[in-house]
Scaffold this motif. Structure first.
Motif, PDB file in Angstrom:
ATOM      1  N   TRP A 397      -1.777   5.940  10.073  1.00  0.00           N
ATOM      2  CA  TRP A 397      -1.913   5.739   8.628  1.00  0.00           C
ATOM      3  C   TRP A 397      -1.927   7.079   7.889  1.00  0.00           C
ATOM      4  O   TRP A 397      -1.253   7.242   6.869  1.00  0.00           O
ATOM      5  N   ASP A 398      -2.698   8.026   8.379  1.00  0.00           N
ATOM      6  CA  ASP A 398      -2.727   9.348   7.749  1.00  0.00           C
ATOM      7  C   ASP A 398      -1.348   9.988   7.784  1.00  0.00           C
ATOM      8  O   ASP A 398      -0.906  10.611   6.818  1.00  0.00           O
ATOM      9  N   GLU A 399      -0.646   9.838   8.911  1.00  0.00           N
ATOM     10  CA  GLU A 399       0.697  10.402   9.032  1.00  0.00           C
ATOM     11  C   GLU A 399       1.647   9.736   8.033  1.00  0.00           C
ATOM     12  O   GLU A 399       2.489  10.402   7.424  1.00  0.00           O
ATOM     13  N   PHE A 400       1.505   8.444   7.887  1.00  0.00           N
ATOM     14  CA  PHE A 400       2.333   7.682   6.942  1.00  0.00           C
ATOM     15  C   PHE A 400       2.206   8.258   5.537  1.00  0.00           C
ATOM     16  O   PHE A 400       3.207   8.555   4.868  1.00  0.00           O
ATOM     17  N   LEU A 401       0.974   8.447   5.078  1.00  0.00           N
ATOM     18  CA  LEU A 401       0.757   8.990   3.737  1.00  0.00           C
ATOM     19  C   LEU A 401       1.270  10.425   3.618  1.00  0.00           C
ATOM     20  O   LEU A 401       1.841  10.807   2.591  1.00  0.00           O
ATOM     21  N   GLU A 402       1.059  11.213   4.654  1.00  0.00           N
ATOM     22  CA  GLU A 402       1.502  12.612   4.614  1.00  0.00           C
ATOM     23  C   GLU A 402       3.024  12.699   4.508  1.00  0.00           C
ATOM     24  O   GLU A 402       3.564  13.532   3.759  1.00  0.00           O
ATOM     25  N   HIS A 403       3.724  11.853   5.241  1.00  0.00           N
ATOM     26  CA  HIS A 403       5.194  11.863   5.182  1.00  0.00           C
ATOM     27  C   HIS A 403       5.684  11.447   3.796  1.00  0.00           C
ATOM     28  O   HIS A 403       6.635  12.034   3.270  1.00  0.00           O
ATOM     29  N   ILE A 404       5.036  10.449   3.220  1.00  0.00           N
ATOM     30  CA  ILE A 404       5.430  10.010   1.879  1.00  0.00           C
ATOM     31  C   ILE A 404       5.184  11.107   0.851  1.00  0.00           C
ATOM     32  O   ILE A 404       6.042  11.399   0.000  1.00  0.00           O
ATOM     33  N   GLU A 405       4.018  11.722   0.920  1.00  0.00           N
ATOM     34  CA  GLU A 405       3.676  12.764  -0.033  1.00  0.00           C
ATOM     35  C   GLU A 405       4.663  13.935   0.075  1.00  0.00           C
ATOM     36  O   GLU A 405       5.144  14.469  -0.943  1.00  0.00           O
TER      37      GLU A 405
END
Length: 410
Positions: A397-405
């Motif tokens: 989940w953290d990786e998901f948000l980081e990639h989007i950002e």
């Protein structure tokens, strides 16, 4: 220096005196359960492993996990929580437990930051503030269907296409979606809507086809006054987003696809066996949804959250029940199976980020590979998860948000 008194909701927990009060009145709690509660609130910034809880509460005494389960149930009951709600103590599958209710400490009137809050995220079971901040409006599609859409947060816009299933208000209170909303609205104005047939949009509609879904997205874009914006599509919402981006290249600056697919299960079947399996899957879904069979609904939920707990599956099922009617649910599933944007995807001209769980049990990773091959300016990132919908407590989940950002900041 550690605090001794922690307040959450109507409750005050004094860890030094080992006392729990509700609205100023003492609450009797079995000592083991109270010790577990104290340890969890003192270490609320992280998921506490089961082994650590056993060592802390029972010491050198050997007990089974059943004793921990009983103490956990007792602690939840003492603070008005349950295993299905999990708004105070969240069980994290295969990892442990975490205290997730907003907390204030002695002498502090603000909620004490947990690790997630310090990063601008809120754990899935927190009582959200976004529901109070969002603005809900309504617009009408070309055929007169009323579509509800909402805006929350501030900053540059991010539009999320509707997906299975949504409810603009209830999403803030379910651990299935609340972390998505808080994470996506961080530093941005998140706009999303309920597709026709569910949530706050009209539930009684003459039809609900893929073309209707694309037109509804067009209606929301115009109603929200969006000019050029990034677009996010999750699951079947990804196909809707692909179709919109191909038709309106002047509007979509960047496209993000999460757990998406180009072709529904019936369309992508390559032989008689796969066609028969797709037909059987749809037949079972029709019967299960039409009769609200709890056995089917739990299995169905586990396809979206295979790494979830039975409580997660029940929460998912309950959310679906409150979101749409059984007949509408059946119609959605029938239309999903027929989706096909494989002849459209190559016309998407904007930069596209494709995020997909490597071991997704609902939508196979082969569909992400196909989208990446079809969309010219795309990049594919596979995340270590089996879940179709990422949970707040998994590293992906953290990786998901980081990639989007990072993608939206380019």
């Amino acid at each position: 220096m550690a605090e001794d008194k922690y307040c959450f909701g109507e409750y005050e927990l004094d860890t030094a005196r080992q006392q729990l009060r509700r609205a100023g009145r003492p609450v009797h709690v079995e000592p083991r359960a109270l010790g577990l509660l104290c340890h969890l609130v003192e270490h609320r910034e992280r998921v506490v492993p089961k082994g650590e809880l056993l060592d802390e509460v029972w010491g050198d005494r050997f007990v089974s996990e059943a004793a921990l389960t009983t103490a956990l149930r007792t602690a939840r009951l003492a603070v008005g929580d349950t295993g299905s709600r999990q708004q105070v103590i969240r069980t994290v599958h295969r990892r442990g437990c975490q205290f997730v209710a907003p907390v204030t400490t002695a002498g502090d009137s603000r909620p004490a930051d947990t690790g997630e809050e310090a990063r601008g995220e809120v754990a899935a079971s927190h009582t959200p503030t976004g529901a109070d901040r969002q603005t809900i409006r309504f617009c009408r599609a070309g055929d007169g269907t009323r579509i509800a859409y909402a805006s929350v947060g501030s900053g540059p816009p991010l539009l999320k296409a509707a997906n299975w299933l949504s409810h603009l208000d209830l999403e803030w209170t379910t651990p299935i979606w609340s972390h998505w909303l808080n994470g996506l609205a961080r530093n941005r104005r998140l706009i999303r809507y309920d597709e026709r047939g569910c949530g706050l949009s009209d539930q009684t509609v003459a039809r609900s086809t893929f073309e209707d879904w694309v037109h509804d997205l067009e209606t929301v874009v115009d109603a929200a006054g969006l000019d050029r914006f990034p677009l996010l599509g999750v699951s079947q919402g990804g196909a809707v987003a692909v179709a919109y981006a191909a038709r309106h290249p002047e509007r979509v600056s960047r496209l993000i696809l999460a757990g998406a697919y180009a072709r529904g299960r019936q369309v992508r079947a390559q032989n008689e066996v796969e066609s028969a399996e797709a037909a059987l899957d749809l037949d079972v879904a029709r019967v299960g949804w039409a009769h609200q069979d709890p056995r089917f609904l739990r299995v169905f939920a586990s396809q979206f959250l295979p790494e979830g707990t039975p409580a997660d599956w029940d929460e998912f099922t309950d959310f679906q029940r409150r979101t749409t009617s059984p007949p509408n649910g059946v119609r959605f599933l029938e239309e999903f199976a027929r989706i096909d944007v494989s002849e459209t995807a190559h016309r998407v001209s904007c930069p596209t980020l494709i995020l997909h769980s490597r071991d997704d049990e609902r939508v196979p990773v082969s569909q992400a590979n196909e989208l990446a091959a079809l969309i010219p300016d795309s990049r594919l990132i596979l995340l270590k998860s089996r879940n179709h919908l990422l949970t707040a407590f998994e590293p992906a989940w953290d990786e998901f948000l980081e990639h989007i950002e990072a993608f939206l900041s380019e």
